[in-house]
Design an enzyme around this catalytic site. Sequence first.
Site, PDB file in Angstrom:
ATOM      1  N   SER A  70       2.802   1.339 -67.282  1.00 45.22           N
ATOM      2  CA  SER A  70       2.177   0.112 -67.786  1.00 45.22           C
ATOM      3  C   SER A  70       0.769   0.419 -68.297  1.00 45.22           C
ATOM      4  O   SER A  70      -0.082   0.903 -67.540  1.00 45.22           O
ATOM      5  CB  SER A  70       2.082  -0.909 -66.656  1.00 45.22           C
ATOM      6  OG  SER A  70       1.137  -1.906 -67.014  1.00 45.22           O
TER       7      SER A  70
ATOM      8  N   HIS B 111       5.297   0.601 -71.197  1.00 50.34           N
ATOM      9  CA  HIS B 111       5.382  -0.792 -70.742  1.00 50.34           C
ATOM     10  C   HIS B 111       4.122  -1.527 -71.187  1.00 50.34           C
ATOM     11  O   HIS B 111       3.002  -1.184 -70.782  1.00 50.34           O
ATOM     12  CB  HIS B 111       5.521  -0.835 -69.219  1.00 50.34           C
ATOM     13  CG  HIS B 111       5.822  -2.195 -68.671  1.00 50.34           C
ATOM     14  ND1 HIS B 111       7.078  -2.743 -68.684  1.00 50.34           N
ATOM     15  CD2 HIS B 111       5.010  -3.115 -68.109  1.00 50.34           C
ATOM     16  CE1 HIS B 111       7.041  -3.944 -68.121  1.00 50.34           C
ATOM     17  NE2 HIS B 111       5.796  -4.201 -67.753  1.00 50.34           N
TER      18      HIS B 111
ATOM     19  N   ASP C  36       2.173  -4.915 -71.197  1.00 52.17           N
ATOM     20  CA  ASP C  36       2.081  -6.220 -70.508  1.00 52.17           C
ATOM     21  C   ASP C  36       1.322  -7.226 -71.358  1.00 52.17           C
ATOM     22  O   ASP C  36       0.113  -7.092 -71.553  1.00 52.17           O
ATOM     23  CB  ASP C  36       1.370  -6.043 -69.152  1.00 52.17           C
ATOM     24  CG  ASP C  36       2.293  -5.415 -68.121  1.00 52.17           C
ATOM     25  OD1 ASP C  36       1.889  -4.437 -67.481  1.00 52.17           O
ATOM     26  OD2 ASP C  36       3.436  -5.904 -67.981  1.00 52.17           O
TER      27      ASP C  36
ATOM     28  N   MET D 131      -0.023 -10.915 -71.737  1.00 54.13           N
ATOM     29  CA  MET D 131      -0.353 -12.055 -70.874  1.00 54.13           C
ATOM     30  C   MET D 131      -1.175 -13.072 -71.672  1.00 54.13           C
ATOM     31  O   MET D 131      -2.066 -12.677 -72.443  1.00 54.13           O
ATOM     32  CB  MET D 131      -1.167 -11.574 -69.660  1.00 54.13           C
ATOM     33  CG  MET D 131      -0.450 -10.542 -68.835  1.00 54.13           C
ATOM     34  SD  MET D 131      -1.444 -10.040 -67.421  1.00 54.13           S
ATOM     35  CE  MET D 131      -0.411  -8.740 -66.763  1.00 54.13           C
TER      36      MET D 131
ATOM     37  N   HIS E 297       6.679  -6.653 -72.165  1.00 52.00           N
ATOM     38  CA  HIS E 297       6.900  -7.632 -71.090  1.00 52.00           C
ATOM     39  C   HIS E 297       6.088  -8.876 -71.431  1.00 52.00           C
ATOM     40  O   HIS E 297       4.869  -8.889 -71.288  1.00 52.00           O
ATOM     41  CB  HIS E 297       6.441  -6.992 -69.777  1.00 52.00           C
ATOM     42  CG  HIS E 297       6.591  -7.882 -68.599  1.00 52.00           C
ATOM     43  ND1 HIS E 297       6.041  -7.557 -67.374  1.00 52.00           N
ATOM     44  CD2 HIS E 297       7.214  -9.074 -68.419  1.00 52.00           C
ATOM     45  CE1 HIS E 297       6.317  -8.506 -66.504  1.00 52.00           C
ATOM     46  NE2 HIS E 297       7.036  -9.439 -67.109  1.00 52.00           N
TER      47      HIS E 297
ATOM     48  N   MET F  17       4.649 -12.143 -70.658  1.00 53.08           N
ATOM     49  CA  MET F  17       4.283 -13.097 -69.616  1.00 53.08           C
ATOM     50  C   MET F  17       3.503 -14.213 -70.315  1.00 53.08           C
ATOM     51  O   MET F  17       2.275 -14.344 -70.175  1.00 53.08           O
ATOM     52  CB  MET F  17       3.438 -12.395 -68.528  1.00 53.08           C
ATOM     53  CG  MET F  17       4.258 -11.407 -67.717  1.00 53.08           C
ATOM     54  SD  MET F  17       3.280 -10.228 -66.796  1.00 53.08           S
ATOM     55  CE  MET F  17       3.037  -8.980 -68.063  1.00 53.08           C
TER      56      MET F  17
ATOM     57  N   MET G 282      10.433  -8.329 -60.811  1.00 52.60           N
ATOM     58  CA  MET G 282       9.014  -8.260 -60.470  1.00 52.60           C
ATOM     59  C   MET G 282       8.851  -8.074 -58.964  1.00 52.60           C
ATOM     60  O   MET G 282       9.385  -8.856 -58.168  1.00 52.60           O
ATOM     61  CB  MET G 282       8.289  -9.528 -60.912  1.00 52.60           C
ATOM     62  CG  MET G 282       8.198  -9.723 -62.423  1.00 52.60           C
ATOM     63  SD  MET G 282       7.434  -8.329 -63.253  1.00 52.60           S
ATOM     64  CE  MET G 282       5.774  -8.396 -62.583  1.00 52.60           C
TER      65      MET G 282
ATOM     66  N   GLY H  43       0.525 -10.782 -63.384  1.00 55.76           N
ATOM     67  CA  GLY H  43      -0.824 -11.160 -63.818  1.00 55.76           C
ATOM     68  C   GLY H  43      -1.813 -10.025 -63.714  1.00 55.76           C
ATOM     69  O   GLY H  43      -2.756  -9.928 -64.500  1.00 55.76           O
TER      70      GLY H  43
ATOM     71  N   GLY I 151      -2.531  -5.658 -62.424  1.00 52.53           N
ATOM     72  CA  GLY I 151      -2.113  -4.372 -61.884  1.00 52.53           C
ATOM     73  C   GLY I 151      -2.760  -4.187 -60.515  1.00 52.53           C
ATOM     74  O   GLY I 151      -3.625  -4.965 -60.107  1.00 52.53           O
ATOM     75  N   GLY I 152      -2.328  -3.157 -59.799  1.00 46.75           N
ATOM     76  CA  GLY I 152      -2.971  -2.809 -58.532  1.00 46.75           C
ATOM     77  C   GLY I 152      -2.641  -3.705 -57.355  1.00 46.75           C
ATOM     78  O   GLY I 152      -3.282  -3.637 -56.310  1.00 46.75           O
TER      79      GLY I 152
ATOM     80  N   ASP J 196       8.988  -3.651 -61.365  1.00 48.11           N
ATOM     81  CA  ASP J 196       7.631  -3.672 -61.910  1.00 48.11           C
ATOM     82  C   ASP J 196       6.640  -4.304 -60.947  1.00 48.11           C
ATOM     83  O   ASP J 196       6.740  -5.485 -60.625  1.00 48.11           O
ATOM     84  CB  ASP J 196       7.700  -4.504 -63.201  1.00 48.11           C
ATOM     85  CG  ASP J 196       6.385  -4.632 -63.905  1.00 48.11           C
ATOM     86  OD1 ASP J 196       6.331  -5.361 -64.914  1.00 48.11           O
ATOM     87  OD2 ASP J 196       5.403  -4.023 -63.457  1.00 48.11           O
ATOM     88  N   GLY J 197       5.712  -3.443 -60.459  1.00 52.96           N
ATOM     89  CA  GLY J 197       4.624  -4.021 -59.674  1.00 52.96           C
ATOM     90  C   GLY J 197       4.464  -3.355 -58.319  1.00 52.96           C
ATOM     91  O   GLY J 197       5.344  -3.448 -57.468  1.00 52.96           O
ATOM     92  N   GLY J 198       3.340  -2.677 -58.147  1.00 49.13           N
ATOM     93  CA  GLY J 198       3.022  -2.105 -56.826  1.00 49.13           C
ATOM     94  C   GLY J 198       3.833  -0.884 -56.468  1.00 49.13           C
ATOM     95  O   GLY J 198       3.900  -0.492 -55.303  1.00 49.13           O
TER      96      GLY J 198
HETATM   97  C1  DX5 Z   1       1.855  -7.209 -63.616  1.00 47.36           C
HETATM   98  C2  DX5 Z   1       2.488  -6.334 -64.672  1.00 47.36           C
HETATM   99  C3  DX5 Z   1       2.856  -4.976 -64.149  1.00 47.36           C
HETATM  100  C4  DX5 Z   1       1.657  -4.240 -63.615  1.00 47.36           C
HETATM  101  C5  DX5 Z   1       2.097  -2.969 -62.929  1.00 47.36           C
HETATM  102  O1  DX5 Z   1       1.856  -8.541 -64.070  1.00 47.36           O
HETATM  103  O2  DX5 Z   1       3.661  -6.923 -65.175  1.00 47.36           O
HETATM  104  O3  DX5 Z   1       3.461  -4.230 -65.205  1.00 47.36           O
HETATM  105  O4  DX5 Z   1       0.791  -3.915 -64.666  1.00 47.36           O
HETATM  106  O5  DX5 Z   1       0.935  -2.360 -62.491  1.00 47.36           O
HETATM  107  P1  DX5 Z   1       0.862  -1.651 -61.052  1.00 47.36           P
HETATM  108  O6  DX5 Z   1       1.805  -0.502 -61.141  1.00 47.36           O
HETATM  109  O7  DX5 Z   1      -0.580  -1.246 -60.951  1.00 47.36           O
HETATM  110  O8  DX5 Z   1       1.270  -2.670 -60.050  1.00 47.36           O
HETATM  111 ZN    ZN Z   2       4.909  -5.699 -66.558  1.00 42.30          ZN
END
Ligand code: DX5
Ligand code: ZN
Length: 219
Positions: A9, A34, A36, A38, A67, A69, A138, A143, A145-146, A176-178
């Site tokens: 991402s 990827h 993102d 938003m 992606h 959002m 998800m 919203g 990263g991290g 996707d996520g964490g």
């Molecule tokens: C969150 C995004 C994810 C995120 C993943 O809304 O859709 O793609 O950036 O980032 P990490 O791997 O840091 O959780």
């Molecule tokens: Zn994403």
Amino acid sequence: MKKIKISPSILSADFSQLGKEIKKLEVGGADMIHVDVMDGHFVPNLTIGPPVIKALRKYTSLPFDVHLMINPVHKYIKDYANSGADIITIHPESCESVSDSISEIKKFKKKVGLSLNPDTEIGVIKDYLGEIDMVLIMSVFPGFGGQKFINDVLEKIRNLSLIKKNLNLKFDIEVDGGINFSNFKDVLNAGANILVSGTTIFKENNGDIKKNIDFLKSI
Ligand code: DX5
Ligand code: ZN
């Protein structure tokens, strides 16, 4: 043996050097990028849109795994398709008609992804599983990263993987996520075949992207 794909991402990349960062991901062994998107409405954050994606297109031939959002989403699909997206993933939570938006993505000959927030059940998309290319599960609330991986999602991945097997369907399962070095094997063993990661890929091992991508593929 299933082929594991890594979709880093760019939300965790240096936004002042996105072109170079994408090049580094390609050299580092990423299978797709990827992106993102938003809108500050569907999620409480604002990132990039079609003009930036268009500008980034020339930096790699890797697929752009976009992606969305955003809400509304339907009327903007054409802009993302024309900006260079290869996979367009939408949230049913932001669709007036999921089937109309699936058809709109297909109209531009792009691959279709449907994404489920941690609190959205598989049942919401069950009717569409036979006509899409990917389900994006998800493992954080979208919203930022991290964030911390939500372990309850492993059960949802297992359930989706079972439905896919029982119906003999071919869609990819992307999570996707964490995702990090301690949980990625659980995610793959639950049935995912594509991992999205931002923080782990860009920050671990002093930002050694190739080492981090290789590790996420080493099940
Ligand atoms: C969150 C995004 C994810 C995120 C993943 O809304 O859709 O793609 O950036 O980032 P990490 O791997 O840091 O959780
Ligand atoms: Zn994403």
